[in-house]
Design a protein around this motif. Structure first.
Motif, PDB file in Angstrom:
ATOM      1  N   MET A   1       0.827  -1.211   0.000  1.00 39.76           N
ATOM      2  CA  MET A   1       0.000   0.000   0.000  1.00 39.76           C
ATOM      3  C   MET A   1       0.860   1.259   0.000  1.00 39.76           C
ATOM      4  SD  MET A   1      -3.153  -0.315  -0.397  1.00 39.76           S
ATOM      5  CE  MET A   1      -4.129   1.070   0.094  1.00 39.76           C
ATOM      6  N   ARG A   2       1.882   1.267   0.879  1.00 41.65           N
ATOM      7  CA  ARG A   2       2.746   2.453   1.014  1.00 41.65           C
ATOM      8  C   ARG A   2       3.438   2.752  -0.327  1.00 41.65           C
ATOM      9  NH1 ARG A   2       3.621   7.113   2.725  1.00 41.65           N
ATOM     10  NH2 ARG A   2       5.756   7.697   3.095  1.00 41.65           N
ATOM     11  N   GLY A   3       3.863   1.672  -0.996  1.00 38.55           N
ATOM     12  CA  GLY A   3       4.518   1.826  -2.297  1.00 38.55           C
ATOM     13  C   GLY A   3       3.581   2.458  -3.312  1.00 38.55           C
ATOM     14  N   GLU A   4       2.306   2.045  -3.307  1.00 37.49           N
ATOM     15  CA  GLU A   4       1.325   2.615  -4.247  1.00 37.49           C
ATOM     16  C   GLU A   4       1.121   4.106  -3.981  1.00 37.49           C
ATOM     17  OE1 GLU A   4      -2.365   0.529  -4.216  1.00 37.49           O
ATOM     18  OE2 GLU A   4      -1.422  -1.317  -4.917  1.00 37.49           O
ATOM     19  N   GLU A   5       1.044   4.467  -2.664  1.00 41.23           N
ATOM     20  CA  GLU A   5       0.847   5.884  -2.311  1.00 41.23           C
ATOM     21  C   GLU A   5       2.006   6.715  -2.822  1.00 41.23           C
ATOM     22  OE1 GLU A   5       0.244   6.491   1.888  1.00 41.23           O
ATOM     23  OE2 GLU A   5      -1.400   5.042   1.849  1.00 41.23           O
ATOM     24  N   LEU A   6       3.212   6.164  -2.604  1.00 44.17           N
ATOM     25  CA  LEU A   6       4.401   6.895  -3.053  1.00 44.17           C
ATOM     26  C   LEU A   6       4.379   7.085  -4.561  1.00 44.17           C
ATOM     27  CD1 LEU A   6       7.442   5.489  -1.071  1.00 44.17           C
ATOM     28  CD2 LEU A   6       6.646   7.844  -1.169  1.00 44.17           C
ATOM     29  N   ASN A   7       3.928   6.017  -5.266  1.00 43.80           N
ATOM     30  CA  ASN A   7       3.873   6.071  -6.720  1.00 43.80           C
ATOM     31  C   ASN A   7       2.874   7.114  -7.196  1.00 43.80           C
ATOM     32  OD1 ASN A   7       4.944   5.079  -9.048  1.00 43.80           O
ATOM     33  ND2 ASN A   7       3.199   3.708  -9.393  1.00 43.80           N
ATOM     34  N   VAL A   8       1.679   7.142  -6.529  1.00 47.22           N
ATOM     35  CA  VAL A   8       0.656   8.130  -6.884  1.00 47.22           C
ATOM     36  C   VAL A   8       1.193   9.528  -6.638  1.00 47.22           C
ATOM     37  CG1 VAL A   8      -1.600   9.049  -6.235  1.00 47.22           C
ATOM     38  CG2 VAL A   8      -1.307   6.592  -6.556  1.00 47.22           C
ATOM     39  N   ASP A   9       1.840   9.728  -5.470  1.00 42.59           N
ATOM     40  CA  ASP A   9       2.409  11.048  -5.148  1.00 42.59           C
ATOM     41  C   ASP A   9       3.446  11.456  -6.191  1.00 42.59           C
ATOM     42  OD1 ASP A   9       2.407  10.667  -1.554  1.00 42.59           O
ATOM     43  OD2 ASP A   9       0.874  11.319  -2.966  1.00 42.59           O
ATOM     44  N   LYS A  10       4.271  10.496  -6.553  1.00 40.99           N
ATOM     45  CA  LYS A  10       5.344  10.781  -7.522  1.00 40.99           C
ATOM     46  C   LYS A  10       4.744  11.199  -8.861  1.00 40.99           C
ATOM     47  CE  LYS A  10       8.508   7.772  -9.735  1.00 40.99           C
ATOM     48  NZ  LYS A  10       9.420   6.646  -9.623  1.00 40.99           N
ATOM     49  N   ASN A  11       3.729  10.443  -9.311  1.00 43.07           N
ATOM     50  CA  ASN A  11       3.117  10.762 -10.604  1.00 43.07           C
ATOM     51  C   ASN A  11       2.387  12.103 -10.566  1.00 43.07           C
ATOM     52  OD1 ASN A  11       4.080   8.511 -11.846  1.00 43.07           O
ATOM     53  ND2 ASN A  11       2.301   7.253 -11.340  1.00 43.07           N
ATOM     54  N   THR A  12       1.699  12.365  -9.447  1.00 40.82           N
ATOM     55  CA  THR A  12       0.980  13.636  -9.328  1.00 40.82           C
ATOM     56  C   THR A  12       1.971  14.790  -9.329  1.00 40.82           C
ATOM     57  OG1 THR A  12      -0.610  12.482  -7.955  1.00 40.82           O
ATOM     58  CG2 THR A  12      -0.741  14.875  -7.937  1.00 40.82           C
ATOM     59  N   TYR A  13       3.035  14.626  -8.558  1.00 43.06           N
ATOM     60  CA  TYR A  13       4.061  15.664  -8.497  1.00 43.06           C
ATOM     61  C   TYR A  13       4.667  15.879  -9.890  1.00 43.06           C
ATOM     62  CZ  TYR A  13       8.549  17.878  -7.673  1.00 43.06           C
ATOM     63  OH  TYR A  13       9.618  18.727  -7.752  1.00 43.06           O
ATOM     64  N   PHE A  14       4.930  14.769 -10.580  1.00 40.33           N
ATOM     65  CA  PHE A  14       5.597  14.876 -11.868  1.00 40.33           C
ATOM     66  C   PHE A  14       4.692  15.512 -12.927  1.00 40.33           C
ATOM     67  CE2 PHE A  14       7.645  13.335 -15.756  1.00 40.33           C
ATOM     68  CZ  PHE A  14       8.903  13.832 -15.508  1.00 40.33           C
ATOM     69  N   ASP A  15       3.399  15.203 -12.874  1.00 37.94           N
ATOM     70  CA  ASP A  15       2.455  15.831 -13.811  1.00 37.94           C
ATOM     71  C   ASP A  15       2.413  17.345 -13.585  1.00 37.94           C
ATOM     72  OD1 ASP A  15       1.747  13.597 -15.199  1.00 37.94           O
ATOM     73  OD2 ASP A  15       0.007  13.128 -13.955  1.00 37.94           O
ATOM     74  N   SER A  16       2.406  17.725 -12.314  1.00 44.15           N
ATOM     75  CA  SER A  16       2.370  19.160 -12.000  1.00 44.15           C
ATOM     76  C   SER A  16       3.674  19.828 -12.478  1.00 44.15           C
ATOM     77  CB  SER A  16       2.163  19.317 -10.493  1.00 44.15           C
ATOM     78  OG  SER A  16       2.718  20.488 -10.040  1.00 44.15           O
TER      79      SER A  16
END
Lengths: 233, 261
Positions: A1-16
């Motif tokens: 779960m923690r890995g998925e959250e990090l991945n979502v955060d990373k992708n959101t940050y990168f899109d921004s």
């Protein structure tokens, strides 16, 4: 779960982050293009002349008919290699095939980044930006020192070296990539070599010859991959 | 004031210096932002620093080649325009060809200094600039949409929600095809092939034009040696400089062969 959250955060940050780069890139290209076009008119105004409209249109027609299709193909092919930041910078600072693309590919290779990942885009942008800065500084220093440097850079002894920078680059890179995937390289190499030997228009227009060579390699690569015979590249 | 004095006037240097200065600032801005973004997404600082160092080393020799192009171009178009053209958007193989086409379009016999004037210069420089903007214009108008389409995204930054998160007992997603990676490597092999084949074709039709092929072969041979050397853990560092060193040795070979033959 923690890995998925990090991945979502990373992708959101990168899109921004990419949205900011798009805005910055468009402003940067727009301002630079206007300034470069204005240069010709300002020079004309300095000497009380204006660019000839008929000469411009006639010249642009002849140039555009060759170079605009090439530019579109270059955009379609190189933009995915370079990502957002790398594309804006590379298409602004030029010298794509003879410097920016090989430089970005080399950096990607050394960093072990995979296409389509945020890491690959970051590496490409850093690589193209560094390359553009170094080239700009070398050219600026060279222009400032043009008088003392001219005899050295135009010396007959060193002329073969400076005339063959691009062959040296593609000799080194060609070997590196042919070793990486000889199955992709063999048939296009034979076909392009025969074309270059027998068709002068092909060997004299490398920027256009890149298109069939690249398409052949991509086609063979995709086919071999589908057949499961390509292996890891 | 003759033509060459006009196109080398200090005012032109100032204008070009300002444009190149702006581009340089933008490059630094992109570099700093990307470096920080790399750290923010968890990339190793050592990898980012290595990328900067390696790209800088990689760029030196081709840049000297481009500088030679600036000098070659400056004889007919003055140093300021040549400097700008090869620092911003330009390409070594494009400039002289386009300048010559533009000069003929305004009725000159070609890019001939004795026929050039300030008016001809203004027209030629405008054609050279507008003629090469295609790639940049594509970036302005289509880059976002094009990359999104290739990446298969509808819109960037769709917020993640519990609804669209996969259920824990759902089947594992199918492994994504590495088609992008294959296309990129294949396109680069195509790029190298186009250049190397042209050297072979040129040599086959005129054996006196052997230097490009010889230089490419020496670079390839040296690269082969470096690749073998880098397999030894003690010489792994060679990977960081293999392209630059191969080029340097091949260019030295070109000087020797050019002098001897």
């Amino acid at each position: 779960m923690r890995g998925e959250e990090l991945n979502v955060d990373k992708n959101t940050y990168f899109d921004s982050f990419n949205r900011q780069l798009h805005l910055l890139g468009k402003v940067m290209l727009g301002v630079s293009f206007v300034a470069m076009i204005a240069f010709s008119f300002v020079v004309g105004a300095m000497y009380d002349v204006a660019p000839s409209l008929s000469g411009f249109l006639s010249g642009l027609l002849q140039v555009g008919i060759i170079y605009y299709p090439v530019a579109i193909v270059e955009f379609l092919v190189y933009a995915p290699m370079l990502g957002v930041g790398g594309s804006y910078l590379a298409f602004l600072t030029g010298n794509l095939t003879n410097l920016k693309i090989p430089c970005a590919m080399n950096a990607r290779e050394l960093a072990g980044a995979k296409t389509g990942t945020p890491e690959n885009e970051i590496i490409s942008t850093i690589s193209v930006a560094t390359s553009a800065i170094v080239t700009t500084l070398i050219l600026a220093a060279g222009v400032l020192l043009m008088t003392p440097l001219q005899p050295l850079l135009s010396s007959e002894t060193l002329k073969p070296a400076f005339e063959n920078v691009v062959p040296a680059l593609f000799g080194a890179f060609g070997l590196k990539y042919y070793l990486k995937s000889p199955k992709i390289a063999v048939a296009p190499f034979v076909i392009m070599t025969l074309l270059c030997i027998f068709v002068p228009a092909v060997r004299n227009n490398t920027s256009i010859a890149i298109i069939p060579a690249g398409l052949m390699c991509i086609g063979i690569g995709v086919l071999l991959d589908k057949m499961g015979k390509l292996g890891d590249i | 004031m003759n033509y060459l004095s006009q196109v080398n006037a200090p005012g032109l240097y100032l204008m070009v210096g300002a444009i190149i200065g702006f581009v340089l600032i933008m490059c630094v801005l992109f570099l700093v932002r990307s470096y920080k973004a790399g750290l923010a997404i968890g990339m190793d600082k050592a990898v980012l620093k290595k990328t900067i160092r390696n790209s800088a080393v990689f760029t030196v020799l081709p840049s000297v080649g481009i500088l030679v192009g600036v000098i070659a171009l400056s004889g007919a178009l003055g140093a300021p325009l040549s400097w700008m053209r090869l620092s911003v958007v330009g390409a070594l193989q494009y400039e002289l060809n386009v300048a010559d086409i533009a000069a003929k379009a305004i009725g000159l016999s070609g890019l001939n200094v004795s026929e050039m004037s300030a008016g001809a210069f203004a027209t030629v420089s405008l054609v050279m600039t507008v003629g090469i903007l295609g790639g940049g214009l594509c970036c302005i108008f289509f880059l976002g949409r094009y990359l999104r389409k290739l990446g298969g995204k509808k819109k960037p930054a769709e917020p993640a929600s519990a609804e669209n998160a996969p259920a824990e007992n759902a089947p594992a997603p199918k492994k994504r095809s590495n088609i992008g990676n294959i296309a990129m490597v294949a396109m680069f092999i195509g790029l190298c092939t186009a250049y190397i084949s042209s050297y072979i074709g040129t040599f086959a039709n005129d054996v006196s034009s052997f230097l490009p092929l010889l230089t490419a072969c020496v670079a390839a041979a040296v690269m082969l040696a470096f690749t073998a050397l880098a397999k030894n853990p003690r010489f792994r560092w060679v990977e960081n400089f293999d392209v630059a060193l191969s080029m340097l040795i091949a260019m030295a070979a070109a000087v020797i062969a050019g002098g001897v033959i």
